[in-house]
Write an enzyme that holds these catalytic residues in place. Structure first.
Site, PDB file in Angstrom:
ATOM      1  N   ASP A  84       0.863  -1.160   0.000  1.00 30.16           N
ATOM      2  CA  ASP A  84       0.000   0.000   0.000  1.00 30.16           C
ATOM      3  C   ASP A  84       0.910   1.223   0.000  1.00 30.16           C
ATOM      4  O   ASP A  84       2.097   1.105   0.272  1.00 30.16           O
ATOM      5  CB  ASP A  84      -0.841  -0.061   1.281  1.00 30.16           C
ATOM      6  CG  ASP A  84      -1.704   1.153   1.446  1.00 30.16           C
ATOM      7  OD1 ASP A  84      -2.253   1.598   0.435  1.00 30.16           O
ATOM      8  OD2 ASP A  84      -1.813   1.642   2.578  1.00 30.16           O
ATOM      9  N   THR A 120      -0.084   4.849   1.081  1.00 32.82           N
ATOM     10  CA  THR A 120      -0.282   5.775   2.184  1.00 32.82           C
ATOM     11  C   THR A 120      -0.126   5.062   3.518  1.00 32.82           C
ATOM     12  O   THR A 120      -0.764   4.048   3.759  1.00 32.82           O
ATOM     13  CB  THR A 120      -1.690   6.371   2.100  1.00 32.82           C
ATOM     14  OG1 THR A 120      -1.895   6.773   0.762  1.00 32.82           O
ATOM     15  CG2 THR A 120      -1.826   7.537   3.026  1.00 32.82           C
ATOM     16  N   GLU A 167      -8.621  14.833   6.993  1.00 32.98           N
ATOM     17  CA  GLU A 167      -9.534  15.758   7.666  1.00 32.98           C
ATOM     18  C   GLU A 167      -8.842  16.415   8.835  1.00 32.98           C
ATOM     19  O   GLU A 167      -8.990  17.607   9.081  1.00 32.98           O
ATOM     20  CB  GLU A 167     -10.776  15.005   8.130  1.00 32.98           C
ATOM     21  CG  GLU A 167     -11.674  14.598   6.980  1.00 32.98           C
ATOM     22  CD  GLU A 167     -12.962  13.948   7.449  1.00 32.98           C
ATOM     23  OE1 GLU A 167     -13.056  13.645   8.661  1.00 32.98           O
ATOM     24  OE2 GLU A 167     -13.852  13.741   6.615  1.00 32.98           O
ATOM     25  N   GLY A 209      -4.817   3.647  -3.431  1.00 32.62           N
ATOM     26  CA  GLY A 209      -6.080   4.280  -3.779  1.00 32.62           C
ATOM     27  C   GLY A 209      -5.867   5.680  -4.317  1.00 32.62           C
ATOM     28  O   GLY A 209      -6.806   6.337  -4.764  1.00 32.62           O
ATOM     29  N   ARG A 215      -5.741   3.998  -7.805  1.00 34.69           N
ATOM     30  CA  ARG A 215      -7.183   4.104  -7.705  1.00 34.69           C
ATOM     31  C   ARG A 215      -7.837   2.735  -7.574  1.00 34.69           C
ATOM     32  O   ARG A 215      -8.867   2.474  -8.179  1.00 34.69           O
ATOM     33  CB  ARG A 215      -7.737   4.797  -8.965  1.00 34.69           C
ATOM     34  CG  ARG A 215      -7.378   6.255  -9.085  1.00 34.69           C
ATOM     35  CD  ARG A 215      -8.149   7.038  -8.085  1.00 34.69           C
ATOM     36  NE  ARG A 215      -7.882   8.468  -8.184  1.00 34.69           N
ATOM     37  CZ  ARG A 215      -7.852   9.257  -7.122  1.00 34.69           C
ATOM     38  NH1 ARG A 215      -8.030   8.766  -5.925  1.00 34.69           N
ATOM     39  NH2 ARG A 215      -7.654  10.542  -7.253  1.00 34.69           N
ATOM     40  N   ASP A 234      -1.460  -0.630   5.926  1.00 40.02           N
ATOM     41  CA  ASP A 234      -1.667  -0.101   7.270  1.00 40.02           C
ATOM     42  C   ASP A 234      -3.118   0.198   7.569  1.00 40.02           C
ATOM     43  O   ASP A 234      -3.491   0.378   8.709  1.00 40.02           O
ATOM     44  CB  ASP A 234      -0.854   1.174   7.470  1.00 40.02           C
ATOM     45  CG  ASP A 234      -1.459   2.336   6.728  1.00 40.02           C
ATOM     46  OD1 ASP A 234      -1.886   2.120   5.577  1.00 40.02           O
ATOM     47  OD2 ASP A 234      -1.529   3.432   7.281  1.00 40.02           O
ATOM     48  N   ASN A 289      -8.440  -0.462   4.444  1.00 48.73           N
ATOM     49  CA  ASN A 289      -8.642  -0.857   3.050  1.00 48.73           C
ATOM     50  C   ASN A 289      -7.642  -1.904   2.601  1.00 48.73           C
ATOM     51  O   ASN A 289      -7.772  -2.457   1.517  1.00 48.73           O
ATOM     52  CB  ASN A 289      -8.589   0.372   2.129  1.00 48.73           C
ATOM     53  CG  ASN A 289      -7.283   1.108   2.281  1.00 48.73           C
ATOM     54  OD1 ASN A 289      -6.541   0.869   3.238  1.00 48.73           O
ATOM     55  ND2 ASN A 289      -6.978   1.978   1.349  1.00 48.73           N
TER      56      ASN A 289
END
Lengths: 978, 349
Positions: free
Chosen positions: A255, A257, A333, A511, A601, A626, A629
């Site tokens: 992954d 991120t 966020e 993603g 993506r 991590d 997802n």
């Protein structure tokens, strides 16, 4: 419900007394996330008095139990007098799941919805698919082979025994065979042999393997070098059974991120209304222009900040010291809200649906009417807020650029934003587009109705909600784009380089958008820029386009495979979806050809699908991630590694191994994985060896005892042989190190030996099989000749043979170990002494069959002379052969061992580049000289380590991706299964 | 940015949100847990391997010589008599041996080939006799042999456990039943050589395995007589022939001690053996031999160990020599990285 009381059933909340009618349960036990989540009572119940609670009557409609802990789609309808007959949706936000802990909550009252095994936890408990290492599979195969061998022996000797019995034994009057015995007597001899040979398959191997495997896992847990000081996270092996697989990894799917990057989001730049901020300093928060714009109440900037502050699900919590902490579910966020706070737009509190914002000490009140939640399909989220001052209703949205820009109102020029996003992406920044729109009250009321309906639907709720959301999110005014930096973790490029050097292929599944992914991939050495490397794109929107694109890439791959170029392909989620459903075959070929791939993506299920695809080609896959997802990918892969990162522990909980930082992966694989593989390879084969040894002696003895199935050894010795005499020394193999950690790190290519399974395969096993046969013959022949005639007493002779086996075992273990700590020496030679002590003990029990035997033997010079002879004859050829191979046909391990011992730690001169070149040369040599012989790296024995063989086997096993693949089956690695 | 620090620490240890972490989860250091125990890592250097082989050779050859000499010093006279002791006209040897009415006396003459120092061991040797057969070797009951009170315990003894009328046999089982019953009487110059039959069995067997109060019962009462009939007045612990016989041999060719002679025998002495040829080995064409032998520290005559040691020692010298030669002709530098396959091509360029 009191605090820190575990919930046993799933509850619907009715009434909660705590921070503004919310229960704050801790779900660590459930999903591993340690952040607190808020749970609220459903709207109809808000405001009920405590006394009224027990009078509530109503109906809750809920779906049949499932295991999705993120969804709960139900309805509640309260009967009068409490409420109008309105149906009100219940979601997971109104549910307390089993085994949550309530925090910061005085009490909560609810209705139990599911109990027992029907709770979410109960349903998801399930039976996790047991993971079987390649080694275990190989050991099982070998066990099967030995079992067949055993059956053959039983059948052949059983038949021979019966023949001998009829031809000879009936003449031996003293055996007194009955002349007219029942028919089933014919089974006695085969069954006797079955009994004798039952020890051929070592039962102790399971126990020994379990023991060493749990130690491997402990070594991982204990490893100081894999302890993350920063976050106080030690490495942890949750699955203790698959350490060997770590050494055999061929593909790593990672992954991006939080795995490669730190997932510490920092708001760096933004583009508001066409103006770029933070370009010079690299930090928008320090950009004077932005600060000025904020001070001057520039309308664009204010709107932008409002979206940053309100369009999220962040919960501000006032700490006792007065500062405000934000609890965010996503790091983005969190970064946005914090950045806004630094720009004086401070989200002070959220009380129920009311949000309070301080801007330059001015208080603004908003009511949050609806939250259109983020899903990975929609890739955007929105909130509908009511400005309490002006009474206007706004839709605030944020999301990925490709999800947001199409929603811009017609006429808005989005070119600047596209440029900005591209530019940010090239810097490896994560971008979000922010937009807003003022809603007409009628429009909102109408929409709100359908939203409520969609939200309370029982079927396909998610899809329906998405559809309804779409109706509102249009004609947005795009305010700008934010860029959030996510730094690479320490040591990521080095780790990737070392692991790639060791022949592991990397796939990055993210993603994120393509440009960001490529940027990160470049930064961490995953791909090289032109001219060294080439990146091939697979894209397209329709099936045809994708097919053409795929065909083109495949063609390029095949052609350039002979060139010294690092090829990689990039594919995005959309194209991948089409490919996975229509062109799996071509894609499989592509994945075999390509060492590196970037998939952007992609959804969690696509990640899992890719893992599955590689697994189906018989590759050992390791997935590392991590976040939530990545869980499916982690569970799907042969080995799942979770990074205990900022996105909670969800991945780490699901994973087989959890580590604190990506850079520990190289140690996990190269040190722990490799050692585990080597140690298990020795341990398992040795276990077979020792069982076969004793069995062969029994079989040989049967030829001298009328093939009747007499056991040479008494039952006590046989039992102790497996349990005590032979199992303990070999367990110390967990301390054996063939090469020092440093050497392995400097020569990661050595991992190829493990990947190709060269220390445990049918041919190495054949070596051990031969050795046990040889040793059995040596022990047996020497014993019966040295203890012939007047000495041929049964108990004595059997003890001589047993001692011979024990002596040989000690020497075999000594010869096969590479390093000796005092523990090993103690175990090996202490065991030999213990053998005598134990036998002295048994020999001093008058009722035992072995009474006085050991004392007698030890007084005989011929006993000691015989044993020394057995050791000499048994070990001489083994030592000579080993030395010869070691010196004249050395494996790479041997060479490094010699180098290590002769001049300490050494430093390789070659760098990755020349190494790649050399291996390609090897490939070409191999291809031209042995085109007919397909390489099968798995079964390449260490024995046949001739220069040619080693070149062929070492070279291509990692870089066979460069071999032109004429058809799928011609590919060397694909034939592994054959 | 303080929110970050606090946020990440929450939940780390219970519910104390901003509490500083005291007990770190850092693994405790020890050499064992870090797999850093000091270890010696021997490798097979030519020097080491060659010296091992030389050393083994140096040790093995002298041991071989000593063992061989010891074995050569043993004087052994073996006389096979099974065929010779059947009268010339008998064609059905089996019928002959089974017929109790025919006297089985037989005389053999042995010539001593070399001086024999006392004690001289008298063995009988059986060939092709499977005392190690599964049915045979387990056919005994140790409890019964040891303990008078367990006389009726005849487990494992089938088919020689009970008499036809159901009385327990002591000692039961095939082994005892088939006890060897040839007898030898040695005469030198018309003078009987006394064969000492005391102490031919293991003392531990007499003391602990065979009871001094266990008397033979119902022994050899079946239709078929196996071997020797035991004197039912003598306890088992003094039936030394039985005790010796019950120590089953692991090999189909074996010798069992018959007695000892405490007289020196001279070269060319002629020994006349008056023997009673009772034991049936004719049904399975087994051989019977009488053996007179002296003993040395290594035991009886057995050249195997000596020869094996000499051979192994020789091979070790040869290997050491061969490896040395190979080492001189084809020296290999220790730990040359250029031998690594992935470095080879690069350097060869």
């Amino acid at each position: 419900m009191q605090e820190i009381v575990s919930t046993f059933a799933e509850m619907k909340l009715f009434h909660v007394k705590s921070l503004g009618s919310r229960a704050v349960p801790k779900t660590a036990a459930l999903d591993g996330e340690i952040d607190l989540k808020t749970r609220a009572s459903p709207p109809p119940c808000v405001g009920l008095e405590f006394e009224q609670l027990h009078k509530i009557k109503g109906v809750i409609e809920c779906p049949i139990p499932d295991k999705d802990i993120r969804r709960f789609d139900a309805n509640i309808r309260l009967f009068p007098p409490f409420i109008d007959n309105d149906i009100c949706p219940l979601t997971i936000n109104n549910t307390l799941l089993q085994s949550c802990y309530l925090r910061n909550t005085e009490w909560a009252c609810g209705v139990a919805v599911y109990t027992g095994n029907e709770t979410k936890l109960g349903m998801s408990r399930g039976v996790p698919e047991p993971k079987l290492t390649a080694m275990d599979a190989m050991i099982d195969k070998l066990t099967g082979a030995i079992f067949l061998f055993q059956l053959t022996v039983v059948v052949v000797l059983g038949a021979a025994g019966n023949v001998w019995k009829d031809m000879e034994a009936r003449k031996q009057w003293y055996v007194k065979y009955d002349d007219n015995e029942p028919w089933y007597q014919i089974l006695v001899i085969p069954l006797r042999f079955e009994l004798l040979c039952s020890i051929m398959i070592p039962i102790s191997i399971k126990v020994s393997l379990d023991f060493v495997k749990s130690l491997y896992a402990k070594f991982i847990d204990w490893d100081e070098d894999m302890y993350d000081l920063e976050n106080d996270i030690p490495a942890h092996a949750a699955n203790t059974a698959i350490s060997e697989d770590l050494g055999q990894v061929e593909y790593i799917l990672t992954d991006k991120t939080g795995t490669l990057t730190e997932n510490k989001m920092i708001f760096r730049r933004c583009c508001i209304g066409g103006t770029f901020y933070g370009n010079e300093s690299g930090d928008a928060l320090r950009d004077v222009e932005l600060l000025n714009a904020v001070a001057n109440n520039s309308p664009h900037v204010i709107k932008f900040l409002k979206v940053m502050t309100l369009c999220n699900t962040v919960i501000p919590i006032k700490s006792p010291s007065g500062s405000i902490l934000y609890k965010a579910q996503s790091q983005d966020e969190d970064a946005l809200v914090n950045a806004a706070a630094n720009l004086h737009m401070v989200l002070v509190s959220k009380n129920g649906n009311n949000a309070e914002i301080h801007f330059n000490w001015r208080v603004m009140q908003y009511e949050i009417l609806d939250i259109l939640e983020f899903t990975s399909d929609r890739k955007r989220m929105s909130v509908v807020v009511l400005d309490c001052q002006s009474g206007k209703i706004f839709l605030l949205s944020k999301g990925a650029d490709e999800a947001m820009l199409p929603c811009a109102y017609s006429g808005q020029k989005t070119k600047t934003f596209v440029d900005a996003v591209d530019k940010y992406a090239q810097l490896g920044l994560r971008t979000l587009c922010l937009g807003w729109r003022e809603l007409e009250p009628e429009e909102y009321t109408k929409w709100s109705q359908s939203f409520k309906e969609a939200n309370s639907s029982l079927n396909d709720r998610e899809w329906r909600v998405a559809e309804v959301c779409q109706k509102l999110e249009h004609s947005l005014e795009i305010l700008g784009a934010s860029a959030i930096e996510d730094r690479l973790q320490d040591g990521v490029p080095e780790t990737i380089e070392i692991l790639r050097q060791s022949g592991i292929n990397f796939w990055m599944l993210t993603g994120d958008k393509q440009s960001t992914a490529i940027q990160i991939a470049l930064l961490c050495n995953l791909i090289s820029s032109e001219p060294k490397g080439q990146l091939l794109h697979i894209n397209g929107k329709t099936q045809d386009e994708v097919a053409r694109s795929l065909e083109r890439v495949l063609l390029t791959m095949r052609i350039t495979s002979s060139e010294p170029k690092e090829l990689a392909f990039v594919v995005d989620g959309w194209a991948l979806e089409i490919i996975l459903s229509h062109y799996t075959e071509a894609f499989t070929e592509l994945s075999v050809l390509s060492k590196t791939a970037l998939c952007c993506r992609v959804t969690p299920s696509q990640k899992a699908q890719l893992v599955k695809l590689l697994k189906s080609c018989d590759y050992r896959t390791l997935a590392i991630g991590d976040g939530g997802n990545d869980v499916r990918m982690i569970q799907q892969a042969d080995i799942g590694v979770g990074i205990s990162g900022r996105e909670g522990l969800q991945a780490a909980r699901a994973a087989d191994y959890s580590i604190g930082k990506f850079r520990f992966l190289k140690r996990l694989i190269l040190v722990h994985g490799r050692y585990s593989y080597n140690r298990t390879a020795f341990l398992s084969q040795y276990s077979f060896y020792k069982s076969l040894l004793i069995c062969f002696i029994q079989i040989l003895f049967s030829f001298l005892s009328g093939i009747a199935g007499t056991s040479l050894f008494n039952s006590v010795s046989l039992m102790a042989y497996n349990v005590f005499y032979t199992s303990i020394p070999v367990l110390t193999t967990v301390l054996d190190k063939d090469l020092s950690e440093k050497t392995v790190m400097q020569n990661p290519e050595i991992l190829l030996y493990c990947q190709a399974g060269r220390l445990l395969n049918p041919s190495t096993f054949a070596g051990w099989f031969g050795r046990s046969l040889y040793h059995a013959i040596v022990i047996f022949l020497i014993t019966i000749h040295a203890y012939a005639n007047e000495k041929s007493e049964m108990e004595e002779l059997s003890m001589v043979a047993l001692s011979g086996s024990i002596w040989l075992q000690a020497f075999v273990v000594t010869l096969e170990m590479n390093s000796f700590t005092f523990l090993q020496l103690l175990a090996i030679w202490g065991n030999l002494i213990a053998f005598y002590v134990l036998n002295f003990f048994i020999s001093s029990i008058p009722t035992s069959g072995m009474y006085t035997i050991m004392f007698r033997l030890c007084r005989q010079p011929s006993y000691w002379i015989t044993l020394v002879l057995i050791s000499g004859v048994g070990m001489g050829p083994v030592l000579a052969l080993k030395y010869f191979r070691y010196t004249y046909r050395p494996s790479a391990i041997n060479i490094l061992q010699k180098a290590e011992r002769s001049r300490g730690p050494m430093y390789t001169l070659v760098n990755l580049e020349s190494q790649l070149r050399s291996d390609k040369d090897n490939m070409m040599v191999a291809g031209s000289t042995a085109p007919a012989k397909n390489k099968s790296s798995v079964y390449e024995p260490l024995l046949s380590d001739s220069p040619m063989a080693s070149r062929r086997s070492l070279g291509p096993s990692s870089f066979d991706v460069f071999q032109p693949a004429h058809s799928r089956t011609s590919h060397p690695r694909n034939i592994k299964a054959n | 940015m303080d929110s970050h620090a606090a946020g990440s620490s929450s939940g780390g240890s219970g519910d104390g949100a901003a509490q500083p972490r005291r007990n770190s989860r850092k693994p405790k250091y020890s050499k064992f847990t870090q797999q850093e125990l000091p270890a010696c890592k021997p490798i097979l250097t030519p020097k080491w391997v060659i010296s091992v082989f030389v050393l083994v050779g140096v040790i093995f050859v002298p041991i071989g010589i000593v063992s061989l000499r010891a074995s050569q010093q043993v004087v052994e006279i073996v006389d096979r008599y099974d065929d010779a002791c059947v009268p010339a006209g008998v064609t059905d040897k089996l019928a002959y041996i089974r017929n109790d009415s025919i006297p089985k006396a037989c005389t053999r003459n042995l010539t001593i080939t070399k001086d024999m120092k006392q004690p001289i061991f008298v063995y009988y040797q059986l060939d092709n006799f499977y005392q190690n057969h599964r049915r045979y070797v387990k056919s005994r009951n140790d409890g019964q042999l040891r303990d008078k009170s367990k006389a009726s315990k005849t487990d494992n003894c089938d088919p020689e456990a009970k008499t036809v009328d159901g009385k327990p046999i002591v000692p039961c089982g095939l082994i005892a039943w088939s006890l060897f019953n040839d007898t030898y009487n040695l005469i030198r110059n018309n003078e009987t050589l006394s064969v000492d039959k005391k102490g031919i069995s293991w003392k531990s067997d007499r003391d602990h395995k065979f009871g001094s109060d266990v008397l033979p019962m119902n022994f050899q009462k079946g239709p078929l007589q196996g071997g020797k009939i035991l004197d039912s007045k003598i306890p088992l612990s003094e039936q030394e022939d039985l005790i010796v016989w019950m120590r089953t041999a692991a090999l189909p060719t074996f010798r069992k001690l018959y007695g000892r002679i405490y007289v020196d025998l001279k070269e060319n002495d002629t020994i006349t053996v008056q023997l009673e040829n009772n034991y049936n080995t004719y049904s399975f064409s087994g051989k019977k031999k009488l053996v007179l032998s002296t003993a040395t520290w290594i035991g009886g005559k057995n050249d195997f160990l000596g020869l094996a040691y000499l051979t192994v020692g020789g091979i070790c010298f040869f290997l050491a020599f061969a490896f040395t030669l190979l080492y001189l002709i084809k020296p290999r530098k220790m730990g040359d990285n250029s031998y690594l396959s992935w470095n080879r091509a690069t350097l060869g360029r």
